[in-house]
Write a protein that holds these residues in place. Structure first.
Motif, PDB file in Angstrom:
ATOM      1  N   THR A 224       1.036  -1.342  -0.006  1.00  0.00           N
ATOM      2  CA  THR A 224       0.000  -0.106  -0.118  1.00  0.00           C
ATOM      3  C   THR A 224       0.805   1.279  -0.001  1.00  0.00           C
ATOM      4  O   THR A 224       0.262   2.491  -0.261  1.00  0.00           O
ATOM      5  N   ASP A 225       2.114   1.007   0.225  1.00  0.00           N
ATOM      6  CA  ASP A 225       3.236   2.287   0.397  1.00  0.00           C
ATOM      7  C   ASP A 225       3.371   2.762  -1.278  1.00  0.00           C
ATOM      8  O   ASP A 225       4.591   2.925  -1.750  1.00  0.00           O
ATOM      9  N   GLU A 230      -2.348   4.784  -1.904  1.00  0.00           N
ATOM     10  CA  GLU A 230      -2.659   5.612  -1.049  1.00  0.00           C
ATOM     11  C   GLU A 230      -3.608   6.738  -1.514  1.00  0.00           C
ATOM     12  O   GLU A 230      -4.770   7.119  -0.503  1.00  0.00           O
ATOM     13  N   LYS A 243       4.604  -1.071   7.896  1.00  0.00           N
ATOM     14  CA  LYS A 243       4.734  -2.276   7.301  1.00  0.00           C
ATOM     15  C   LYS A 243       5.701  -3.341   7.867  1.00  0.00           C
ATOM     16  O   LYS A 243       6.688  -2.655   8.475  1.00  0.00           O
ATOM     17  N   ILE A 385      -2.905   6.858   5.454  1.00  0.00           N
ATOM     18  CA  ILE A 385      -1.818   6.200   6.226  1.00  0.00           C
ATOM     19  C   ILE A 385      -2.115   6.435   7.713  1.00  0.00           C
ATOM     20  O   ILE A 385      -2.543   7.771   8.025  1.00  0.00           O
ATOM     21  N   GLU A 387      -0.330   6.681  10.800  1.00  0.00           N
ATOM     22  CA  GLU A 387       0.986   6.563  11.281  1.00  0.00           C
ATOM     23  C   GLU A 387       1.040   6.431  12.706  1.00  0.00           C
ATOM     24  O   GLU A 387       1.872   6.226  13.502  1.00  0.00           O
ATOM     25  N   MET A 397       4.891   3.334   7.669  1.00  0.00           N
ATOM     26  CA  MET A 397       4.474   4.074   6.640  1.00  0.00           C
ATOM     27  C   MET A 397       4.395   5.654   7.348  1.00  0.00           C
ATOM     28  O   MET A 397       3.902   5.494   8.311  1.00  0.00           O
TER      29      MET A 397
END
Ligand SMILES: NC(=O)c1ccc[n+]([C@@H]2O[C@H](COP(=O)([O-])OP(=O)(O)OC[C@H]3O[C@@H](n4cnc5c(N)ncnc54)[C@H](O)[C@@H]3O)[C@@H](O)[C@H]2O)c1
Length: 440
Positions: A224-225, A230, A243, A385, A387, A397
Motif C-alpha cells: 500500500t506504500d 494511498e 509495514k 496512512i 501513522e 508508513m
C-alpha cells in the motif's frame, strides 16, 4: 482540550480477513478463540490489557484502553483467510507447530471451519513456495474482481457490519515503485494489462480498499506504500497501515537504541543475526524476500540515532543484519545482537543480547490490536496512512513530508495521544510542576 471525534459505535460483527493462513494467522485465530472462551488471557495485546492515563496523576483516572475507546469486542470477530495451501486453520496450526496440541483442541471445531479461500499467487514474487490452491484468471484485474467477490461473500454470509484485512502471508521479493504505481488510473490499467510490477499483495490491497475495507501490511514488501493505493485509500475513506510487524529483534532494537541515545552513548557497530526454521524462514532464505526484510529491519537504527545530528556518536555505525534458515528451530527463533558502544572519553563497551523468542507469539497480539484499531480508525473517519500505529511496525508508513518515527517510546506516546485526541481528552505533557506549587 480537543473536541471528541465523532466515532460510530462498534455495533455488529467485525470480519478479520487474513491473506496467508500460516504460523502468525493461526496463532492469532486460536488465541482470540481461546480468549473469548475465557481459556487464556490476551498477553501482549495493548488494546486488551493496557490502561491509559487521563488527566493529571492526582485525578487517578486509568481506564483500560478497551473501556476508553469504543473498540470491537473480541467476541464479535469472524475470521476468514486465503492461502495457497488447502489446510484448514486447525491443520495449518498443527503444521506451524507454534501452539501445543492441547491448546488447539479446545477450539478445534471452530478452527476446522476456517477453510482458506483460493489465493492470488505468483511464484515470481515468492520464490521458495509452490501454491496448489490458487485462483485462475486471465488478467490481474480479473483476479482482483475475484478477491472482491470473496470479500462480499464473507460480508453477506457472516452478516458482518465491518471488515479489516491484515496481511499475514509470506514476504514477497523486494521491489521498487514503478510508473504503473503512480496513479489509480495507471494502476487499474496495469491490472488490466497484467503488469509484472503488480504483486499479489497489491491485488488483495486494491480489492480490500475498493470494498471499503482497511488494509494493514504485516510483511515488509511494497504494497500500500505506493501513490496509487494511498490515493485510492483516501478517495474511498479507508485507513491503511504498515509495514512489517515489529516483533523480536527489531522490537529490542527500538527499545535499546533510544535508551543509548537518551544517555548520549555512542555506537560503533550493531551486528544482528537470527536462526529460525519455520516457513517464514524458508521464504526468507531466498535473497529477494530477504532483501525486503533486510531493508525493513535496518531502517530503524538510522532514524533513531539521527547520525546527521549526532555525527560524533553515530556517523559510521556498522549495522549488519542476517537471517539464517535452520529447520530444527521451527518457530522458536533465536537472535543474537552484538552492540559495540562507547562512553566517556571514548572508552569501548559491549552489549550482548540473546533473545530466544517465539515469533508468532509476539506477532499474534499485534494482529489483534491492528484489526481493532484499524476498525476504530475507520469508524472515527480517519483515512489513508495511520501513522499512529507505527508502534506495531518495523518500517512505519509515513507522510513524505516527515521521517518515520521508530523510537518505541515515542510511538507509544503517539498511539495513546491519538486515542486521547479521538476521545477529546487532554494530552499528557509529563510537566507535573503543579504538584510543586508552580502554576501551569
Ligand atoms: N514475528 C513474526 O512472526 C513476524 C514478524 C514480522 C513480520 N512477519 C511476517 O508475517 C508474515 C507471516 O509470517 P508467518 O510466520 O505466519 O509465515 P508462514 O510462512 O507460516 O505463513 C505465511 C502463509 O502465507 C501463505 N501465502 C504465501 N503467499 C500467499 C498469497 N499470495 N496469498 C495467500 N497466502 C499466501 C503461505 O502459504 C503461508 O501459509 C510473513 O510475511 C512474515 O515475514 C512475521
Amino acid at each position: 482540550m480537543a473536541q471528541r471525534m465523532e466515532i460510530k459505535p462498534a455495533e455488529g460483527k467485525l470480519g478479520v480477513l487474513l491473506p496467508g493462513l500460516g504460523a502468525v494467522s493461526t496463532t492469532f485465530i486460536a488465541g482470540a478463540m481461546r480468549i473469548r472462551k475465557g481459556l487464556s488471557k490476551p498477553y501482549g495485546s495493548v488494546s486488551q490489557m493496557q490502561t491509559i492515563r487521563l488527566g493529571g496523576r492526582d485525578e487517578k483516572r486509568y481506564p483500560l484502553i478497551k473501556d476508553f475507546v469504543p473498540l470491537a469486542d473480541v467476541k464479535d470477530i469472524e475470521f476468514a483467510a486465503w492461502d495457497i495451501f488447502k489446510d484448514n486453520a486447525y491443520e495449518a496450526a498443527m503444521k506451524a507447530k507454534v501452539l501445543d496440541k492441547r491448546d488447539l483442541e479446545d477450539v478445534r471445531r471452530e478452527m476446522e471451519n476456517i477453510k482458506p479461500m483460493k489465493a492470488v499467487f505468483d511464484k515470481s514474487f515468492v520464490k521458495n513456495l509452490d501454491g496448489t490452491h490458487v485462483k485462475k484468471g486471465k488478467t490481474k484485474w480479473n483476479l482482483a474482481e475475484q478477491v472482491r467477490e470473496d470479500i462480499r461473500k464473507f460480508r453477506e454470509e457472516k452478516k458482518l457490519a465491518r471488515i479489516v484485512t491484515v496481511w499475514c502471508g509470506s514476504t514477497e521479493i523486494h521491489t521498487e515503485k514503478q510508473p504503473v504505481h503512480d496513479t489509480i488510473e495507471s494502476f487499474e490499467k496495469g491490472l488490466k494489462e497484467n503488469s509484472k510490477h503488480i504483486s499479489p499483495s497489491m491485488i488483495y490491497a486494491y480489492a480490500s480498499i475498493m470494498e471499503g475495507v482497511p488494509y494493514a501490511n504485516g510483511a515488509p514488501h511494497l504494497t500500500t506504500d505506493i501513490p496509487a493505493l494511498e490515493e485510492l485509500a483516501i478517495k474511498k475513506g479507508v485507513p491503511i497501515s504498515g509495514k512489517d510487524f515489529k516483533t523480536g529483534q527489531t522490537l529490542m532494537k527500538t527499545v535499546i537504541a533510544p535508551g543509548l541515545k537518551a544517555r548520549m552513548l555512542g555506537v560503533k557497530g550493531w551486528f544482528s543475526t537470527n536462526i529460525l526454521g519455520n516457513r517464514d524462514g524458508l521464504v526468507l532464505d531466498d535473497p529477494g524476500s530477504f532483501r525486503s526484510k533486510e531493508i525493513s529491519k535496518k531502517s530503524a537504527l538510522e532514524f533513531i540515532f539521527q547520525p546527521e545530528m549526532y555525527p560524533d556518536l553515530y556517523k559510521n555505525v556498522y549495522h549488519k543484519v542476517r537471517i539464517n534458515y535452520y529447520p530444527p528451530k521451527g518457530d522458536d527463533k533465536e537472535g543474537w545482537d552484538n552492540i559495540d558502544i562507547f562512553g566517556w572519553l571514548g572508552y569501548p563497551m559491549q552489549i550482548k543480547i540473546n533473545f530466544l523468542c517465539k515469533d508468532s507469539i509476539l506477532a499474534a497480539p499485534i494482529v489483534l490490536d491492528l484489526a481493532l484499531f484499524m476498525d476504530l480508525a475507520q469508524r472515527a473517519g480517519l483515512k489513508g496512512i495511520q501513522e499512529w500505529l507505527s508502534f506495531y511496525y518495523k518500517a512505519p508508513m509515513h507522510s513524505p513530508e516527515v521521517y518515520p518515527e521508530h523510537d518505541l517510546f515515542i510511538q507509544h506516546t503517539k498511539l495513546k495521544n491519538t486515542l486521547r485526541y479521538m476521545m477529546g481528552e487532554e494530552f499528557i505533557t509529563h510537566l507535573g510542576l503543579k504538584y510543586y506549587g508552580v502554576k501551569e
